[in-house]
Motif scaffolding. Structure first.
Motif, PDB file in Angstrom:
ATOM      1  N   GLY A  87       0.779  -1.235   0.000  1.00 32.90           N
ATOM      2  CA  GLY A  87       0.000   0.000   0.000  1.00 32.90           C
ATOM      3  C   GLY A  87       0.806   1.277   0.000  1.00 32.90           C
ATOM      4  N   TRP A  88       2.122   1.168  -0.220  1.00 34.96           N
ATOM      5  CA  TRP A  88       2.947   2.384  -0.250  1.00 34.96           C
ATOM      6  C   TRP A  88       2.464   3.330  -1.335  1.00 34.96           C
ATOM      7  CZ3 TRP A  88       7.028   3.366   3.088  1.00 34.96           C
ATOM      8  CH2 TRP A  88       7.467   2.288   3.871  1.00 34.96           C
ATOM      9  N   LYS A  89       2.553   4.635  -1.064  1.00 32.74           N
ATOM     10  CA  LYS A  89       2.144   5.641  -2.029  1.00 32.74           C
ATOM     11  C   LYS A  89       3.132   6.803  -2.036  1.00 32.74           C
ATOM     12  CE  LYS A  89      -2.778   4.581  -1.608  1.00 32.74           C
ATOM     13  NZ  LYS A  89      -2.582   3.387  -0.762  1.00 32.74           N
ATOM     14  N   THR A  90       3.237   7.434  -3.170  1.00 32.07           N
ATOM     15  CA  THR A  90       3.973   8.689  -3.248  1.00 32.07           C
ATOM     16  C   THR A  90       2.958   9.821  -3.337  1.00 32.07           C
ATOM     17  OG1 THR A  90       4.123   8.464  -5.650  1.00 32.07           O
ATOM     18  CG2 THR A  90       5.993   7.677  -4.352  1.00 32.07           C
ATOM     19  N   PHE A  91       3.351  10.986  -2.872  1.00 33.70           N
ATOM     20  CA  PHE A  91       2.444  12.125  -2.780  1.00 33.70           C
ATOM     21  C   PHE A  91       2.977  13.279  -3.604  1.00 33.70           C
ATOM     22  CE2 PHE A  91       1.641   9.522   0.851  1.00 33.70           C
ATOM     23  CZ  PHE A  91       0.303   9.689   1.172  1.00 33.70           C
ATOM     24  N   LEU A  92       2.066  14.073  -4.146  1.00 33.13           N
ATOM     25  CA  LEU A  92       2.450  15.248  -4.899  1.00 33.13           C
ATOM     26  C   LEU A  92       3.318  16.148  -4.031  1.00 33.13           C
ATOM     27  CD1 LEU A  92       1.826  16.501  -7.704  1.00 33.13           C
ATOM     28  CD2 LEU A  92       0.202  17.983  -6.527  1.00 33.13           C
ATOM     29  N   GLY A  93       4.485  16.520  -4.541  1.00 34.91           N
ATOM     30  CA  GLY A  93       5.403  17.372  -3.798  1.00 34.91           C
ATOM     31  C   GLY A  93       6.368  16.616  -2.918  1.00 34.91           C
ATOM     32  N   GLY A  94       6.138  15.300  -2.730  1.00 36.09           N
ATOM     33  CA  GLY A  94       7.025  14.480  -1.925  1.00 36.09           C
ATOM     34  C   GLY A  94       8.077  13.802  -2.782  1.00 36.09           C
ATOM     35  N   SER A  95       8.940  13.013  -2.146  1.00 35.19           N
ATOM     36  CA  SER A  95       9.983  12.313  -2.873  1.00 35.19           C
ATOM     37  C   SER A  95       9.405  11.090  -3.572  1.00 35.19           C
ATOM     38  CB  SER A  95      11.096  11.885  -1.909  1.00 35.19           C
ATOM     39  OG  SER A  95      10.600  10.949  -0.961  1.00 35.19           O
ATOM     40  N   THR A  96      10.192  10.512  -4.466  1.00 35.62           N
ATOM     41  CA  THR A  96       9.738   9.339  -5.210  1.00 35.62           C
ATOM     42  C   THR A  96       9.867   8.058  -4.397  1.00 35.62           C
ATOM     43  OG1 THR A  96      11.941   9.101  -6.189  1.00 35.62           O
ATOM     44  CG2 THR A  96      10.294  10.373  -7.425  1.00 35.62           C
ATOM     45  N   SER A  97      10.603   8.106  -3.300  1.00 34.79           N
ATOM     46  CA  SER A  97      10.757   6.896  -2.483  1.00 34.79           C
ATOM     47  C   SER A  97      10.837   7.255  -0.997  1.00 34.79           C
ATOM     48  CB  SER A  97      12.010   6.114  -2.905  1.00 34.79           C
ATOM     49  OG  SER A  97      13.158   6.948  -2.863  1.00 34.79           O
TER      50      SER A  97
END
Length: 435
Positions: free
Chosen positions: A137-147
């Motif tokens: 269920g890991w997700k990336t968020f707009l404005g956050g890092s890719t990992s």
């Protein structure tokens, strides 16, 4: 192109007037949103006593894609467990300081703040020693890092859904204040005043109108990246983003149903987001010059080819795929006009002849065994020949190398009319993919 602008800020309510603002002054309002909301602008005015007036809150622009307050979880109660050692992005295990129980978390959902201070909601399937296993269920968020990662010593929480209060995740700030102004609370009202059309979606996907099957719409929605569907209920039961290939991870199965309003603001790329080139791919122009595909503009004329019987957009399904001829007699270079430009990201791509970067499904015009036809990238063979853009000569370039690269690539595709072919990287390609 985004089909609709999604949720916007439709109203402002003053909860507290605050104090000590510069008297009789107009201030600028801005909106902060945990999702992808942007574009709001407004003003407020103070009275002679330095308090914000309730009768002069204005909205210059409602913006777009603001959270409806329905798509998020937040931590509930005190910490249940604490991590031991760092946890990398997409890890399938989480190590703990103490031995866990399989029933530590309600519905096996773990809430944890990652290294970007975004709230991840992860699931697990079991425990082993001091470890949760089957984490997903890991997700990336707009404005956050890719990992984003999880640091050692981070608290893990139970989670609870938001209470669906409009504007709960969007806050209004007053900028440009002086004199120690403080205490003003302005609450936004989130709503929308537009419509969404399945016909529009089908047109944008490159499909003729007809039986607008909602199942097809769900399927397509599942291949749109999360950052391109700003009103998607990430943590509920909507279709998870798989990838442009349509291959789902075991922990990201497309599920139903989703709310219809989640389609608001979704950005589908050309023909379902498929068939693209790297942003620096040169496109041939009628005057013999070239321009990078990312620098094209709507209405620009580009070099194309007219060939009798060549299939174009919206012919019978995939006519270009089955079409082949043994002569190109009657072919002539001509001009097409750029009608749409679509940007996307792919997880892998191909490099052809050490220069053309393209996705797996883009159709190229080739000659193979004296037969002329369109073949998608992954079915090309060394020895096939591309038709080049050499004026009037119809020279062919032999494919000498095909390399697959497993790394992310920003891509662009275009739709051009009335001829649906153009020259990318100096060779002839179609502007559709398999329907």
């Amino acid at each position: 192109m985004a089909l609709q602008s999604g949720f916007n800020i439709t109203g402002l309510t003053l909860i507290s007037s605050g104090s000590n603002y510069t008297p009789s002054t107009t201030f600028t309002l801005t909106a902060r949103d945990k999702g992808q909301g942007s574009g709001f602008s407004g003003t407020c005015t103070s009275n002679s006593s330095g308090k914000i007036r309730s009768d002069n809150l204005t909205i210059s622009s409602g913006g777009s894609n603001y959270s409806s307050g329905s798509w998020s979880f937040y931590p509930y109660g005190s910490a249940v467990r604490t991590t031991s050692g760092a946890t990398t992005y997409a890890a399938e295990t989480i190590n703990l300081t103490t031995s866990p129980s399989a029933d530590d978390f309600t519905n096996k959902k773990i809430g944890v703040f990652d290294s970007d201070d975004n709230f991840q909601v992860l699931t697990y399937t079991g425990v082993s020693g001091t470890t949760y296993t089957g984490v997903a269920g890991w997700k990336t968020f707009l404005g956050g890092s890719t990992s984003p990662s999880i640091s050692s010593g981070t608290s893990l929480f139970n989670v609870v859904r938001s209470s669906d209060i409009p504007g709960e995740f969007t806050s209004i700030s007053i900028t440009g204040t002086t004199g120690g102004g403080r205490g003003c609370i302005i609450v936004p009202t989130i709503g929308f005043d537009n419509d969404i059309s399945i016909d529009d979606i089908r047109t944008e996907k490159g499909e003729a109108q007809g039986n607008n099957d909602i199942h097809d719409l769900y399927q397509a929605f599942g291949t749109v990246q999360r950052t391109n569907k700003p009103n998607f209920d990430w943590y509920s039961d909507g279709p998870a983003y798989s990838n442009p290939l349509g291959v789902f991870d075991s922990d990201e199965i497309e599920t139903h149903p989703i709310r219809f309003d989640e389609f608001f603001g979704s950005q589908y790329d050309a023909y379902g987001g498929s068939g693209c080139f790297s942003v620096d791919t040169p496109i041939s122009l009628p005057d013999g010059t070239q321009v990078n595909i990312e620098d094209l503009y709507i209405g620009q004329e580009i070099l194309a080819l007219s060939l009798p019987t060549m299939p174009l957009d919206f012919d019978t399904q995939d006519t270009w795929k089955d079409w082949e001829v043994n002569t190109i007699e009657g072919a002539e270079q001509t001009i097409a006009t750029v009608k749409e430009i679509y940007f996307d990201w792919y997880q892998n791509y191909y490099i052809l002849n050490n220069r053309i970067k393209t996705t797996y499904e883009h159709p190229f015009f080739i000659k193979r065994d004296s037969i002329y036809k369109f073949v998608i990238t992954e079915e090309l063979q060394v020895g096939d020949e591309f038709l080049t853009d050499t004026s009037g000569s119809f020279l062919f370039e032999t494919i000498t190398s095909i390399e697959k690269v497993n790394e992310e690539l920003e891509t662009v595709n275009i739709n051009c009319e009335p001829y649906d072919v153009y020259f990318a990287g100096g060779v002839l390609v179609h502007n559709v993919h398999e329907k």
